[in-house]
Write a protein that holds these residues in place. Structure first.
Motif, PDB file in Angstrom:
ATOM      1  N   SER A 166       0.831  -1.210   0.000  1.00 10.59           N
ATOM      2  CA  SER A 166       0.000   0.000   0.000  1.00 10.59           C
ATOM      3  C   SER A 166       0.863   1.257   0.000  1.00 10.59           C
ATOM      4  O   SER A 166       1.732   1.437   0.848  1.00 10.59           O
ATOM      5  N   ILE A 167       0.608   2.126  -0.977  1.00 11.65           N
ATOM      6  CA  ILE A 167       1.264   3.437  -1.060  1.00 11.65           C
ATOM      7  C   ILE A 167       0.157   4.484  -1.009  1.00 11.65           C
ATOM      8  O   ILE A 167      -0.660   4.581  -1.921  1.00 11.65           O
ATOM      9  N   ASN A 168       0.133   5.266   0.053  1.00 12.09           N
ATOM     10  CA  ASN A 168      -0.903   6.279   0.227  1.00 12.09           C
ATOM     11  C   ASN A 168      -0.282   7.667   0.295  1.00 12.09           C
ATOM     12  O   ASN A 168       0.943   7.805   0.368  1.00 12.09           O
ATOM     13  N   GLN A 169      -1.135   8.672   0.259  1.00 12.53           N
ATOM     14  CA  GLN A 169      -0.659  10.054   0.333  1.00 12.53           C
ATOM     15  C   GLN A 169       0.173  10.236   1.600  1.00 12.53           C
ATOM     16  O   GLN A 169      -0.267   9.945   2.709  1.00 12.53           O
ATOM     17  N   GLY A 170       1.396  10.701   1.422  1.00 16.93           N
ATOM     18  CA  GLY A 170       2.329  10.841   2.538  1.00 16.93           C
ATOM     19  C   GLY A 170       3.426   9.798   2.514  1.00 16.93           C
ATOM     20  O   GLY A 170       4.463   9.963   3.148  1.00 16.93           O
ATOM     21  N   ASN A 171       3.213   8.698   1.780  1.00 17.16           N
ATOM     22  CA  ASN A 171       4.251   7.675   1.621  1.00 17.16           C
ATOM     23  C   ASN A 171       5.329   8.127   0.640  1.00 17.16           C
ATOM     24  O   ASN A 171       6.439   7.576   0.628  1.00 17.16           O
ATOM     25  N   SER A 172       5.006   9.089  -0.212  1.00 21.24           N
ATOM     26  CA  SER A 172       5.941   9.521  -1.253  1.00 21.24           C
ATOM     27  C   SER A 172       7.276   9.947  -0.658  1.00 21.24           C
ATOM     28  O   SER A 172       7.335  10.720   0.295  1.00 21.24           O
ATOM     29  N   GLY A 173       8.351   9.450  -1.244  1.00 21.38           N
ATOM     30  CA  GLY A 173       9.695   9.791  -0.790  1.00 21.38           C
ATOM     31  C   GLY A 173      10.259   8.825   0.220  1.00 21.38           C
ATOM     32  O   GLY A 173      11.466   8.842   0.498  1.00 21.38           O
ATOM     33  N   GLY A 174       9.418   7.957   0.795  1.00 16.34           N
ATOM     34  CA  GLY A 174       9.898   6.975   1.764  1.00 16.34           C
ATOM     35  C   GLY A 174      10.586   5.799   1.080  1.00 16.34           C
ATOM     36  O   GLY A 174      10.455   5.603  -0.133  1.00 16.34           O
ATOM     37  N   PRO A 175      11.302   4.983   1.851  1.00 13.47           N
ATOM     38  CA  PRO A 175      12.054   3.891   1.254  1.00 13.47           C
ATOM     39  C   PRO A 175      11.209   2.644   1.015  1.00 13.47           C
ATOM     40  O   PRO A 175      10.305   2.327   1.789  1.00 13.47           O
ATOM     41  N   LEU A 176      11.535   1.944  -0.047  1.00 13.08           N
ATOM     42  CA  LEU A 176      11.072   0.583  -0.286  1.00 13.08           C
ATOM     43  C   LEU A 176      12.251  -0.312   0.052  1.00 13.08           C
ATOM     44  O   LEU A 176      13.345  -0.146  -0.510  1.00 13.08           O
ATOM     45  N   ILE A 177      12.062  -1.249   0.978  1.00 12.92           N
ATOM     46  CA  ILE A 177      13.193  -2.066   1.432  1.00 12.92           C
ATOM     47  C   ILE A 177      12.930  -3.538   1.169  1.00 12.92           C
ATOM     48  O   ILE A 177      11.788  -3.988   1.068  1.00 12.92           O
ATOM     49  N   ASP A 178      14.032  -4.305   1.040  1.00  9.51           N
ATOM     50  CA  ASP A 178      13.912  -5.750   0.929  1.00  9.51           C
ATOM     51  C   ASP A 178      14.020  -6.374   2.315  1.00  9.51           C
ATOM     52  O   ASP A 178      14.137  -5.660   3.323  1.00  9.51           O
ATOM     53  N   LEU A 179      13.986  -7.693   2.399  1.00  8.60           N
ATOM     54  CA  LEU A 179      13.995  -8.357   3.699  1.00  8.60           C
ATOM     55  C   LEU A 179      15.382  -8.398   4.338  1.00  8.60           C
ATOM     56  O   LEU A 179      15.548  -8.941   5.428  1.00  8.60           O
ATOM     57  N   ASN A 180      16.377  -7.834   3.656  1.00  6.59           N
ATOM     58  CA  ASN A 180      17.688  -7.650   4.266  1.00  6.59           C
ATOM     59  C   ASN A 180      17.828  -6.248   4.858  1.00  6.59           C
ATOM     60  O   ASN A 180      18.890  -5.885   5.362  1.00  6.59           O
ATOM     61  N   GLY A 181      16.747  -5.461   4.786  1.00 10.27           N
ATOM     62  CA  GLY A 181      16.768  -4.118   5.338  1.00 10.27           C
ATOM     63  C   GLY A 181      17.528  -3.125   4.482  1.00 10.27           C
ATOM     64  O   GLY A 181      17.997  -2.102   4.985  1.00 10.27           O
ATOM     65  N   LYS A 182      17.626  -3.379   3.180  1.00 12.98           N
ATOM     66  CA  LYS A 182      18.318  -2.467   2.271  1.00 12.98           C
ATOM     67  C   LYS A 182      17.298  -1.710   1.421  1.00 12.98           C
ATOM     68  O   LYS A 182      16.292  -2.276   1.007  1.00 12.98           O
ATOM     69  N   VAL A 183      17.605  -0.440   1.149  1.00 12.08           N
ATOM     70  CA  VAL A 183      16.709   0.389   0.346  1.00 12.08           C
ATOM     71  C   VAL A 183      16.883   0.015  -1.123  1.00 12.08           C
ATOM     72  O   VAL A 183      17.955   0.182  -1.702  1.00 12.08           O
ATOM     73  N   VAL A 184      15.799  -0.466  -1.734  1.00  9.67           N
ATOM     74  CA  VAL A 184      15.845  -0.866  -3.146  1.00  9.67           C
ATOM     75  C   VAL A 184      14.981   0.041  -4.012  1.00  9.67           C
ATOM     76  O   VAL A 184      14.893  -0.157  -5.231  1.00  9.67           O
ATOM     77  N   GLY A 185      14.338   1.039  -3.398  1.00  4.87           N
ATOM     78  CA  GLY A 185      13.518   1.960  -4.180  1.00  4.87           C
ATOM     79  C   GLY A 185      13.041   3.115  -3.327  1.00  4.87           C
ATOM     80  O   GLY A 185      13.103   3.081  -2.095  1.00  4.87           O
ATOM     81  N   ILE A 186      12.564   4.172  -4.010  1.00  7.93           N
ATOM     82  CA  ILE A 186      11.962   5.326  -3.350  1.00  7.93           C
ATOM     83  C   ILE A 186      10.500   5.368  -3.772  1.00  7.93           C
ATOM     84  O   ILE A 186      10.190   5.539  -4.961  1.00  7.93           O
ATOM     85  N   ASN A 187       9.601   5.198  -2.806  1.00  8.10           N
ATOM     86  CA  ASN A 187       8.170   5.179  -3.108  1.00  8.10           C
ATOM     87  C   ASN A 187       7.763   6.508  -3.732  1.00  8.10           C
ATOM     88  O   ASN A 187       8.092   7.572  -3.213  1.00  8.10           O
TER      89      ASN A 187
END
Length: 452
Positions: free
Chosen positions: A260-281
């Protein structure tokens, strides 16, 4: 009577014990045989024993023996079952959450409401500001007493003041290091005092469809929130309108997710299960009946942009210097004019379709567009105004660009994509165009746009 004379093949079981040799500690079951052979029951028992021994031997060779120890070798499957797979999500979230911040975009009341700003002479320099937008960000670097945050350009766009809210609730003033509207990325700077956790950036090229990911951010103002889902598609191209006017003039490379990506999520990190940032929502499809279609800017695509913003405060791109309109849109307007009863209502408004590759307009009113083109020319880019390198090379109003170098150009989007992907500042470029129905070729040197 049995079908077979031999009891070994018969379904009938003999109940009578024929003889017993207790002195020799041996027993004879069934009918005595004159040839001294084994009875049917003894053969069956022996066969069962051999089968059992064979099964034990095979099991021992497969699993392994431990020399008589009471602890047997543990199969690989048993080792996997000892861990809790759900613990990985908890650990990954704990690793990144302290580095995730909420972003507050503050703008003047006059620009938001059309009224007067704060009272003159107020001691509070922000008395005339009001929260205009909320978003998220992630701290990715700490250096020389400063902490740096990745977020979206649209989160801080038009802000007079920007604040970052840390995971512990502390609010800090933030300054903009650099912005890029085309990729929708921005970098902010805050005081690094007390910040101990910095997110680790991962490799988005390693993402696979079906892989579990988590989005962290500030949806609807609910800070420090987690959502989870899978990667729906690792590489998706989404057309976007940079001017928010409904005209698609750029394409964004994104990862599609169902978290789920809602208003206010923009700019937050998308992470994998190793805790690494793999994207910017970055965005979601918000339409009736649509659920679970969100997009994130891949980390491998975002980081070169972030590095340029850190170094230059912008992304340096080659600059042609034209305001333009797609020829396809012009033909659509011409077709609608023919069916209109009122010529004034159907008159083409150039400002509604104005696009540019980074050029600055001078506000001059444009004359009507009247094109003289061969009938087979249906795609291209109409020059509405030429400045900078384009003007110096002789490009004029109503010129229709159809090629850059040898690459066919059918729209402003294709013009931008060719310039930004294939050319550099200072490169020579050949422009093929139609002017007054005649095909011409011009050469120019691409420049760099000066900031306003």
């Amino acid at each position: 009577m049995s079908l077979f004379d031999d009891d070994f093949y018969s379904t009938r079981v003999s109940r009578k014990v024929r003889s017993s040799e207790r002195d020799g500690k041996s027993f004879s079951f069934g009918r005595p045989r004159s040839d001294g052979g084994w009875s049917n029951v003894r053969i069956a028992l022996t066969s069962s024993l051999v089968s059992a021994l064979a099964a034990v031997t095979v099991f021992g060779l497969t699993v392994g023996f431990d020399g008589g120890s009471s602890h047997r070798a543990t199969p690989t499957v048993a080792a996997v079952q000892t861990g809790d797979p759900l613990e990985r999500t908890i650990q990954a979230a704990e690793k990144v959450r302290p580095a995730v911040v909420s972003i507050i975009n503050e703008q003047s009341l006059s620009s938001m409401r059309g009224g007067a700003a704060g009272s003159e002479g107020s001691d509070d320099e922000h008395s005339g500001l009001e929260e205009a937008a909320l978003g998220s960000g992630v701290i990715f670097q700490k250096e020389k007493g400063k902490a740096y945050i990745i977020t979206n350009n649209h989160v801080v766009e038009d802000a007079i003041a920007v604040k970052a809210v840390l995971s512990n609730g502390e609010i800090r003033e933030a300054s903009v290091v650099g912005l890029d509207a085309i990729t929708d990325l921005a970098v902010l700077e805050i005081d690094a005092k007390g910040i101990d956790v910095v997110a680790e950036v991962g490799d988005s090229n390693g993402l696979r469809a079906g892989q579990w990911v988590m989005a962290i951010g500030n949806p609807l103002g609910l800070s420090d929130s987690l959502t989870m889902g899978i990667v729906s598609k690792t590489h998706r191209i989404i057309p976007i309108s940079l001017g928010q006017d409904g005209v698609y003039d750029w394409e964004q490379e994104v990862v599609q997710i169902d978290a789920s990506i809602n208003q206010g999520n923009s700019g937050g990190p998308l992470i994998d299960l190793n805790g690494k940032v793999v994207g910017i929502n970055s965005m979601k499809v918000a339409d009736f009946g649509v659920e679970g279609v969100g997009f994130a800017i891949p980390s491998n695509y975002a980081m070169p942009i972030v590095e340029s913003l850190m170094e230059f405060g912008k992304v340096k791109r080659p600059y042609l210097g034209v305001y333009s309109m797609d020829l396809e849109q012009y033909w659509a307007q011409q077709a609608s004019r023919k069916g209109a009863d009122d010529a004034e209502d159907s008159e083409l408004d150039e400002e509604d379709w104005l696009e540019d590759d980074g050029a600055e307009g001078d506000g001059t009113e444009l004359p009507p567009i009247e094109l003289d083109l061969p009938k087979d020319v249906r795609e291209g880019v109409i020059v509405l105004e030429a400045v900078g390198p384009a003007k110096d090379a002789g490009l004029m109003f109503n010129d229709v660009i159809v090629k850059l170098d040898k690459q066919t150009i059918g729209s402003t989007m294709e013009l931008r994509k060719y310039l930004y992907a294939k050319k550099q500042i200072g490169d020579e470029i050949e422009v093929t165009l139609y002017r007054d129905g005649e095909k011409q070729t011009l050469h120019l040197t691409l420049g760099e746009k000066e900031e306003e």
